[in-house]
Design a protein around this motif. Sequence first.
Motif, PDB file in Angstrom:
ATOM      1  N   GLU A  99      37.121  -2.913 -15.059  1.00  0.00           N
ATOM      2  CA  GLU A  99      37.243  -1.467 -15.247  1.00  0.00           C
ATOM      3  C   GLU A  99      37.257  -0.751 -13.909  1.00  0.00           C
ATOM      4  N   ARG A 134      40.294   0.179 -18.548  1.00  0.00           N
ATOM      5  CA  ARG A 134      39.807  -1.187 -18.719  1.00  0.00           C
ATOM      6  C   ARG A 134      40.955  -2.127 -19.043  1.00  0.00           C
ATOM      7  N   SER A 190      38.565  -2.632  -8.917  1.00  0.00           N
ATOM      8  CA  SER A 190      37.951  -2.623 -10.252  1.00  0.00           C
ATOM      9  C   SER A 190      36.677  -3.454 -10.237  1.00  0.00           C
TER      10      SER A 190
END
Length: 204
Positions: free
Chosen positions: A20, A34, A195
Amino acid sequence: MEKKQYHSSSYHRFYENYAEREVTDEHGATKIERVYVGEYYYPELSDEQFRLRKVLFPFLYVVSFLIFLLSGTCRVAANSSLYMIPFLAISVCIYLLLLIPMVYCVRAEKEMELRYYRYSHIQLTRYCLCQAVCLFGAGTAVLVGSLLFSGIDAAVLLCAAGYCAAGAFMLVIYLLQSRTEWQKLPPKNKRPDKSSYIRYEESE
């Protein structure tokens, strides 16, 4: 350097194997994006077998529950005895817990993310086995309790048979699922830049 995300244990379990990151849309609003980057789980079943189980398992669940209700409302002395309370209470709880795995089972694609595999296979298998044992125990308790305290008649036999039949339907689901072979397929998506990878550990 990526920004590490901290969430609750249930959040990590739900989104395990996802990556995410925060992104900003054209209006300047920030949202979480995500992407599933983990392995996929693939049952060694034909497409027809896989689709059949999406119908068969909920059907067996509903039939089992209805038979359980009929047996639980039989007018036999054993059903109102203290020794039956644990069997009946646990059975009701497991039927409720099974709702979530059943939903995942119906919604699952054949190539499953970890969350779908966990609910539609691991939890479904465990709960069905526990329910089968509990219902067979309830049927046995009705017979033994009636034999010791009030005597056995046709209503008692029908009640005990009902509990055992409800357990048998749960056992069918357990046997089908536990004997299914699974393959692990490699990830399809790459982890986006900047991420955070979401892991879940039991000790969290």
